[in-house]
Design a protein around this motif. Structure first.
Motif, PDB file in Angstrom:
ATOM      1  N   GLN A 337       0.917  -1.173   0.038  1.00 50.30           N
ATOM      2  CA  GLN A 337       0.043  -0.037  -0.015  1.00 50.30           C
ATOM      3  C   GLN A 337       0.878   1.450  -0.130  1.00 50.30           C
ATOM      4  OE1 GLN A 337      -2.576  -0.624   3.406  1.00 50.30           O
ATOM      5  NE2 GLN A 337      -4.141  -1.601   1.874  1.00 50.30           N
ATOM      6  N   VAL A 338       1.803   1.443  -0.827  1.00 52.46           N
ATOM      7  CA  VAL A 338       2.628   2.628  -1.075  1.00 52.46           C
ATOM      8  C   VAL A 338       2.537   2.808  -2.671  1.00 52.46           C
ATOM      9  CG1 VAL A 338       4.983   3.501  -0.259  1.00 52.46           C
ATOM     10  CG2 VAL A 338       4.511   0.851  -0.314  1.00 52.46           C
ATOM     11  N   THR A 339       2.526   4.051  -2.967  1.00 51.55           N
ATOM     12  CA  THR A 339       2.690   4.812  -4.227  1.00 51.55           C
ATOM     13  C   THR A 339       4.170   5.198  -4.180  1.00 51.55           C
ATOM     14  OG1 THR A 339       0.636   5.851  -3.954  1.00 51.55           O
ATOM     15  CG2 THR A 339       1.755   6.041  -5.838  1.00 51.55           C
ATOM     16  N   TYR A 340       4.893   4.340  -4.683  1.00 56.08           N
ATOM     17  CA  TYR A 340       6.536   4.705  -4.895  1.00 56.08           C
ATOM     18  C   TYR A 340       6.642   5.779  -5.695  1.00 56.08           C
ATOM     19  CZ  TYR A 340       7.835   0.288  -2.677  1.00 56.08           C
ATOM     20  OH  TYR A 340       7.959  -0.731  -1.693  1.00 56.08           O
ATOM     21  N   SER A 343      11.958   8.153  -8.214  1.00 53.08           N
ATOM     22  CA  SER A 343      13.271   7.613  -7.821  1.00 53.08           C
ATOM     23  C   SER A 343      13.124   6.273  -7.119  1.00 53.08           C
ATOM     24  CB  SER A 343      14.148   8.807  -6.916  1.00 53.08           C
ATOM     25  OG  SER A 343      13.398   9.810  -6.624  1.00 53.08           O
ATOM     26  N   GLN A 344      12.096   6.217  -6.288  1.00 51.71           N
ATOM     27  CA  GLN A 344      11.913   4.901  -5.564  1.00 51.71           C
ATOM     28  C   GLN A 344      11.882   3.960  -6.675  1.00 51.71           C
ATOM     29  OE1 GLN A 344       8.805   5.690  -2.936  1.00 51.71           O
ATOM     30  NE2 GLN A 344      10.061   6.094  -1.140  1.00 51.71           N
ATOM     31  N   VAL A 345      11.050   4.125  -7.478  1.00 52.01           N
ATOM     32  CA  VAL A 345      10.775   3.042  -8.848  1.00 52.01           C
ATOM     33  C   VAL A 345      11.910   2.736  -9.393  1.00 52.01           C
ATOM     34  CG1 VAL A 345       9.370   2.674 -10.922  1.00 52.01           C
ATOM     35  CG2 VAL A 345       8.339   3.555  -8.924  1.00 52.01           C
ATOM     36  N   GLY A 361      19.897   8.138   0.678  1.00 51.40           N
ATOM     37  CA  GLY A 361      19.084   9.165   1.077  1.00 51.40           C
ATOM     38  C   GLY A 361      19.109   9.584   2.387  1.00 51.40           C
ATOM     39  N   GLY A 362      18.316  10.883   2.699  1.00 54.79           N
ATOM     40  CA  GLY A 362      18.376  11.217   4.152  1.00 54.79           C
ATOM     41  C   GLY A 362      17.178  10.555   4.933  1.00 54.79           C
ATOM     42  N   PRO A 363      16.950  10.883   6.128  1.00 57.61           N
ATOM     43  CA  PRO A 363      16.041  10.528   6.759  1.00 57.61           C
ATOM     44  C   PRO A 363      14.442  10.606   6.171  1.00 57.61           C
ATOM     45  CG  PRO A 363      16.653  12.457   7.836  1.00 57.61           C
ATOM     46  CD  PRO A 363      17.624  12.121   6.527  1.00 57.61           C
ATOM     47  N   GLY A 364      13.731   9.551   6.299  1.00 64.76           N
ATOM     48  CA  GLY A 364      12.363   9.770   5.803  1.00 64.76           C
ATOM     49  C   GLY A 364      12.184   9.675   4.291  1.00 64.76           C
ATOM     50  N   THR A 365      13.345   9.380   3.652  1.00 65.52           N
ATOM     51  CA  THR A 365      13.198   9.442   2.218  1.00 65.52           C
ATOM     52  C   THR A 365      12.615   8.058   1.217  1.00 65.52           C
ATOM     53  OG1 THR A 365      15.428   8.969   1.886  1.00 65.52           O
ATOM     54  CG2 THR A 365      14.776  11.436   1.731  1.00 65.52           C
ATOM     55  N   GLY A 366      12.389   7.096   2.380  1.00 67.16           N
ATOM     56  CA  GLY A 366      12.119   5.958   1.928  1.00 67.16           C
ATOM     57  C   GLY A 366      13.008   4.717   1.820  1.00 67.16           C
ATOM     58  N   LYS A 367      14.081   4.803   2.221  1.00 63.90           N
ATOM     59  CA  LYS A 367      15.211   3.720   1.974  1.00 63.90           C
ATOM     60  C   LYS A 367      14.503   2.280   2.482  1.00 63.90           C
ATOM     61  CE  LYS A 367      18.328   5.884   4.644  1.00 63.90           C
ATOM     62  NZ  LYS A 367      17.418   6.995   4.897  1.00 63.90           N
ATOM     63  N   THR A 368      14.053   2.132   3.680  1.00 65.31           N
ATOM     64  CA  THR A 368      13.529   1.196   4.218  1.00 65.31           C
ATOM     65  C   THR A 368      12.323   0.603   3.430  1.00 65.31           C
ATOM     66  OG1 THR A 368      14.237   2.085   6.451  1.00 65.31           O
ATOM     67  CG2 THR A 368      12.797  -0.026   6.442  1.00 65.31           C
ATOM     68  N   THR A 369      11.621   1.688   2.852  1.00 63.70           N
ATOM     69  CA  THR A 369      10.501   1.421   2.270  1.00 63.70           C
ATOM     70  C   THR A 369      10.730   0.651   1.034  1.00 63.70           C
ATOM     71  OG1 THR A 369       9.355   3.252   3.286  1.00 63.70           O
ATOM     72  CG2 THR A 369       8.265   2.265   1.353  1.00 63.70           C
ATOM     73  N   VAL A 370      11.946   1.154   0.278  1.00 64.95           N
ATOM     74  CA  VAL A 370      12.275   0.652  -1.051  1.00 64.95           C
ATOM     75  C   VAL A 370      12.813  -0.701  -0.615  1.00 64.95           C
ATOM     76  CG1 VAL A 370      14.308   0.411  -2.789  1.00 64.95           C
ATOM     77  CG2 VAL A 370      12.929   2.761  -2.100  1.00 64.95           C
ATOM     78  N   LYS A 409      18.716  -5.199  14.101  1.00 66.22           N
ATOM     79  CA  LYS A 409      17.330  -5.629  14.796  1.00 66.22           C
ATOM     80  C   LYS A 409      16.412  -4.588  14.074  1.00 66.22           C
ATOM     81  CE  LYS A 409      15.363  -6.104  19.306  1.00 66.22           C
ATOM     82  NZ  LYS A 409      14.544  -4.954  19.716  1.00 66.22           N
ATOM     83  N   ARG A 410      16.754  -3.463  13.859  1.00 66.04           N
ATOM     84  CA  ARG A 410      15.636  -2.431  13.201  1.00 66.04           C
ATOM     85  C   ARG A 410      15.283  -3.021  12.039  1.00 66.04           C
ATOM     86  NH1 ARG A 410      16.723   2.709  11.320  1.00 66.04           N
ATOM     87  NH2 ARG A 410      14.641   3.890  11.009  1.00 66.04           N
ATOM     88  N   MET A 411      16.296  -3.536  11.350  1.00 66.19           N
ATOM     89  CA  MET A 411      16.238  -3.937   9.958  1.00 66.19           C
ATOM     90  C   MET A 411      15.300  -5.158   9.812  1.00 66.19           C
ATOM     91  SD  MET A 411      19.614  -4.854   7.209  1.00 66.19           S
ATOM     92  CE  MET A 411      19.087  -4.925   5.637  1.00 66.19           C
ATOM     93  N   ILE A 509      11.155  13.920   0.863  1.00 65.49           N
ATOM     94  CA  ILE A 509      10.949  13.462   2.178  1.00 65.49           C
ATOM     95  C   ILE A 509       9.574  12.967   2.181  1.00 65.49           C
ATOM     96  CG2 ILE A 509      10.745  14.088   4.489  1.00 65.49           C
ATOM     97  CD1 ILE A 509      12.661  16.538   3.565  1.00 65.49           C
ATOM     98  N   HIS A 510       9.203  11.704   2.596  1.00 64.33           N
ATOM     99  CA  HIS A 510       7.857  10.999   2.781  1.00 64.33           C
ATOM    100  C   HIS A 510       7.412  11.218   4.057  1.00 64.33           C
ATOM    101  CE1 HIS A 510       7.122   9.815  -1.279  1.00 64.33           C
ATOM    102  NE2 HIS A 510       8.447   9.579  -1.635  1.00 64.33           N
ATOM    103  N   ARG A 511       8.193  11.365   5.162  1.00 63.83           N
ATOM    104  CA  ARG A 511       7.695  11.299   6.502  1.00 63.83           C
ATOM    105  C   ARG A 511       6.944  12.619   6.653  1.00 63.83           C
ATOM    106  NH1 ARG A 511      11.949   9.610  10.158  1.00 63.83           N
ATOM    107  NH2 ARG A 511      11.836   7.461   9.077  1.00 63.83           N
ATOM    108  N   GLN A 512       5.845  12.561   6.406  1.00 65.28           N
ATOM    109  CA  GLN A 512       4.970  14.010   6.202  1.00 65.28           C
ATOM    110  C   GLN A 512       4.120  14.029   7.444  1.00 65.28           C
ATOM    111  OE1 GLN A 512       5.686  16.208   4.423  1.00 65.28           O
ATOM    112  NE2 GLN A 512       6.270  15.587   2.589  1.00 65.28           N
TER     113      GLN A 512
END
Ligand SMILES: Nc1ncnc2c1ncn2[C@@H]1O[C@H](COP(=O)(O)OP(=O)(O)OP(=O)(O)O)[C@@H](O)[C@H]1O
Length: 814
Positions: A337-340, A343-345, A361-370, A409-411, A509-512
């Motif tokens: 349920q993400v619209t990449y 750049s994420q795509v 990428g910086g914080p909240g740019t979606g690295k983990t989401t990718v 662990k976070r990963m 930044i996606h952490r909005q």
């Protein structure tokens, strides 16, 4: 509680060993009862308990121990021996008694007497020198072999320990040295005492210099100067993270190393630079365009570059049509349920189809989401199961790893898959520096994803690259603008800077969600912009303007308030860049421990380590990797049990810490593996996030106040950030981008990737020796060039003495 030492000069006690209460076979530590023949300090009893590190000592031996009387809290006064001398049997009867001891199997008093009659009072030396001297004594070959072996072992070690003691080496260090070189100890040290600096942990240049002094080594001895140059390299490599340096800096540092030794006078610079030239000629030091490298560092850069090239050009199982890859990405986006974003795509499709891929990428740019999308799409395309339960006999095809336990662990939490430390992936213990120089075993996987790449140093990365067989896909993820690794190099930033490998830079930044002002601020600061609302309080961050001397008290109050509002000590993290000073980690820990876990009647037990008092409930940080106990550098836990030595039946201090997944008990020998963690360094917090971060920022932090340090610190805050300190210190940090480390990895990569045609290189990438040879002229030429003009270490330094360097440093630091 530790025994307290009586002040005053060294004392001496001579006596016969009556009994040995305790001995540790691994480090030779012993506790013994001595019958006192002579003692140099007031002592009324006929016996004394002696502790210390001793070689093969047995009951009835006569020893002279040099050390101090100490007061043990439970056992009272005893003698702590720093070194000792052992009387060797000098009379015929003494020698017979010694040789007929039960440790020498098959030798009774009669045989011992025969040996002494034949060989005289120096029988032992004769036998050790030439076992054939026993011919005619009538021993069977088996008895003779066993006898000679035991004699060599016990007597040889004794001799070594005694000699090391007379060189002023305390017994505990002597035993470590003996363990390293065994019976070759004395020969090795006489050959070159400075080899200890590299071979034995805990021996620095000064200690080696002291031994050299006993061996009458001259201050200008080339072995000494080489060691100082190597130590100077190590200092620059470790303190500045540099891979190379320039001759004047190196020689300057070497002069400082020499000045810290005990041999004098410091040799003229010309002598030192001649030694450096020799090292270049022999290729222990590599010179290239005015840069100097320790050969191991130079090779590591080349090995990384050539290793990556092999991985990059390998065939991988990813021959999908574009359409198929896009379909997989669309499916996963729906599922998660993400619209990449664009750049994420692009990141996802490149990661799925290329052998090596970099994502930053910086914080909240979606690295983990990718990463999450990548794992799912990869599994979909390759039709592999993501259920670890399906892999009881075979390894999981996707290996996730990070440089610290917490990051791993976070990963694992964010992906729902197993993740571990890079050390664990490579089977490294983290305790033996030598393991980074051995060929690692191959990793079993199809896809390897490494997170928090900015923390990975050059030697760890080289091991990773060596362990990945071409054909395995590798994805490296991190934030290139965070602090570089603690160890040498800045691998991730260099890989990106080289432009040699496919890479995606996530910037949106996606952490909005409400309260994202920390992330916005972090991005601005990273761009060197001072956000206009930097010092205005927001829903998720605030700033308390206080002077440096108010910092500890204010931080204490803020923490007390947070605790009262229901934050647990594990959720509150105070961060500071350095240990020393009033606003440094050590002092803040003293203050915060008083706030969060003070000494109290219901919590009276304490273990004291140096000036630190540990109590039950204390928050502590693990400082080293310890795979054996499943606890890793950077993990935070709490003290759950604590037994001071005086309350323990074994008389040992013990402290148990509960970490997230494991509980570890530490003895006194392990206490340097942990520290209090109410406040930790920003470096140690890298790879971790905390609900509430409290960050003092004051000018007292001096040169550490740099943009990437501030950026790394504030991005540790998950929900709330409270900054405390001087506004001008914050703006100063934002205006100072961290200095680039002295590395040449980007150039190595560019050379490897661009100059060798792709098809040919895939079959045979040049190995490091070829690469080194290609970079360096043949030895005689190199030497000539150095001598003539290329890198004369004395360039621009005519007439300058080592003392000038020292003064210059003092001025700079003063
Ligand atoms: N394309 C997107 N659309 C909507 N939300 C997104 C998108 N990409 C990421 N997010 C959301 O943004 C937030 C941050 O993403 P993520 O945690 O992946 O970033 P990150 O780069 O790993 O951050 P950090 O380095 O701070 O951990 C998450 O809540 C995530 O769900």
């Amino acid at each position: 509680m530790a025994a307290t030492r009586n002040k005053g000069e060294e004392a001496e006690v001579t006596g016969q060993v009556m009994s040995i209460f305790f001995q540790n076979p691994t480090n030779f530590f012993k506790i013994m009862l001595l019958h006192v023949d002579h003692i140099s300090v007031p002592w009324t009893e006929s016996e004394i308990v002696v502790t210390g590190t001793f070689g093969t000592v047995k009951e009835d031996d006569t020893l002279t121990c040099i050390g101090h009387l100490v007061n043990h809290p439970k056992y009272g006064r005893q003698f702590a021996a720093d070194r000792y001398e052992q009387e060797t049997p000098t009379s015929k009867s003494g020698l017979i008694a010694y040789l007929s001891d039960k440790q020498f199997k098959g030798i009774g008093p009669k045989t011992a007497e025969r040996i002494v009659d034949r060989l005289g009072l120096d029988a032992i030396t004769k036998i050790i020198k030439d076992p054939r001297s026993l011919a005619g004594v009538g021993l069977t070959q088996k008895v003779q072999d066993g006898f000679v072996a035991t004699l060599k072992q016990t007597y040889g070690m004794e001799r070594v320990m005694l000699q090391l003691n007379t060189w002023g080496i305390p017994s505990n260090l002597a035993s470590m040295i003996y363990q390293r070189y065994q019976e070759e100890t004395l020969t090795k040290l006489e050959e070159d005492p400075y080899r200890l600096v590299t071979d034995v942990t805990g021996v620095g240049f000064r200690r080696a210099d002291e031994i050299a002094q006993s061996l009458q080594v001259l201050a200008t001895d080339p072995r000494r100067l080489r060691s100082a140059i190597s130590a100077a390299f190590n200092r620059l490599n470790n303190d500045e993270g540099a891979i190379y340096t320039q001759a004047p800096v190196l020689l300057h540092t070497a002069v400082n190393v020499l000045a810290q030794g005990v041999l004098h006078p410091t040799p003229p610079m010309a002598v030192l630079s001649d030694v450096l030239k020799d090292m270049v000629r022999e290729r222990t030091v590599i010179s290239e365009d005015g840069r100097l490298y320790l050969a191991t560092y130079y090779e590591a850069e080349w090995q990384i570059a050539s290793g990556l090239k092999k991985l990059h050009e390998a065939d991988i199982d990813a021959d999908w049509s574009q359409k198929k890859v896009h379909a997989a990405v669309t499916t996963v986006a729906k599922k998660l349920q993400v619209t990449y974003d664009e750049s994420q795509v692009e990141a996802l499709t490149t990661a799925l189809t290329r052998p090596v891929f970099l994502l930053t990428g910086g914080p909240g740019t979606g690295k983990t989401t990718v990463i999450r999308g990548l794992i799912d799409a990869y599994a979909d395309l390759h039709d592999v199961s993501l259920d670890p339960g399906d892999y009881t006999d075979t390894p999981f095809p996707i290996q996730l790893a990070a440089p610290t336990g917490r990051a791993a662990k976070r990963m694992s939490e964010l992906t729902g898959l197993p993740a571990g430390t890079i050390h664990r992936l490579l089977g490294l213990t983290g305790r033996d520096p030598g393991e980074l120089f051995k060929e690692p075993g191959p990793i079993s996987a199809q896809l390897v994803i490494i997170d928090e790449m900015s923390m990975v140093d050059m030697f760890l990365f080289r091991q990773l690259i060596r362990a990945i067989t071409p054909g395995i896909q590798l994805v490296l993820v991190g934030d290139k603008d965070q602090l570089p690794s603690v160890g040498p190099g800045q691998v991730f930033a260099d890989l990106l800077a080289s432009g040699s490998l496919p890479a995606s830079y996530l910037t949106k930044i996606h952490r909005q969600a409400a309260g994202s002002s920390i992330v916005q601020m972090a991005h601005a600061i990273n761009d060197g912009i001072i956000p206009p609302d930097l010092f205005n309080n927001q829903a998720d961050r605030s700033f308390f303007a206080v002077s440096a001397d108010q910092v500890p008290a204010v931080v204490g109050q803020v923490v007390a308030r947070a605790r009262d509002k229901g934050f647990s000590p594990l959720d509150i993290q105070v961060l500071a860049p350095m240990y020393r000073g009033p606003a440094g980690v050590t002092h803040l820990n003293d203050v915060l421990q008083e706030v969060l876990n003070p000494a109290a009647p219901d919590n009276p037990k304490e273990i004291v380590v140096g000036t630190t008092h540990y109590r039950i409930g204390d928050k502590v940080l693990q400082l080293v990797n310890d795979p054996e106990h499943n606890v890793f550098n950077g993990e935070i836990g709490r003290v759950t049990a604590l037994t001071p030595a005086k309350q323990d039946t074994d008389h040992r201090d013990r402290l148990t810490v509960a970490f997230d997944e494991t509980e570890v008990t530490y003895g006194r020998g392990d206490f340097n593996s942990i520290t209090r963690a109410y406040c930790t360094t920003i470096h140690k917090a890298q790879g971790s996030e905390f609900p509430l971060v409290i960050l003092p920022v004051v000018h007292e932090y001096g040169r550490m106040l740099e943009r990437n340090l501030l950026y790394t610190a504030i991005t540790r805050a998950e929900k709330l950030l409270i900054m405390v300190g001087e506004e001008s210190a914050v703006t100063q940090a934002i205006h100072r981008p961290g200095a680039r480390r002295a590395t040449t990895l980007p150039q190595r990569l560019q050379t490897q990737f661009k100059t060798v045609p792709a098809q040919r290189a895939a079959q045979s990438a040049p190995d490091v020796n070829e690469a080194v040879a290609a970079e360096l002229p043949e030895p005689p030429l190199t030497y000539q060039m150095i001598l003539q003009h290329r890198i004369d270490p004395m360039i621009g330094m005519t007439g300058i003495t080592p003392q000038d360097f020292l003064n210059a440093t003092e001025d700079k630091e003063g």
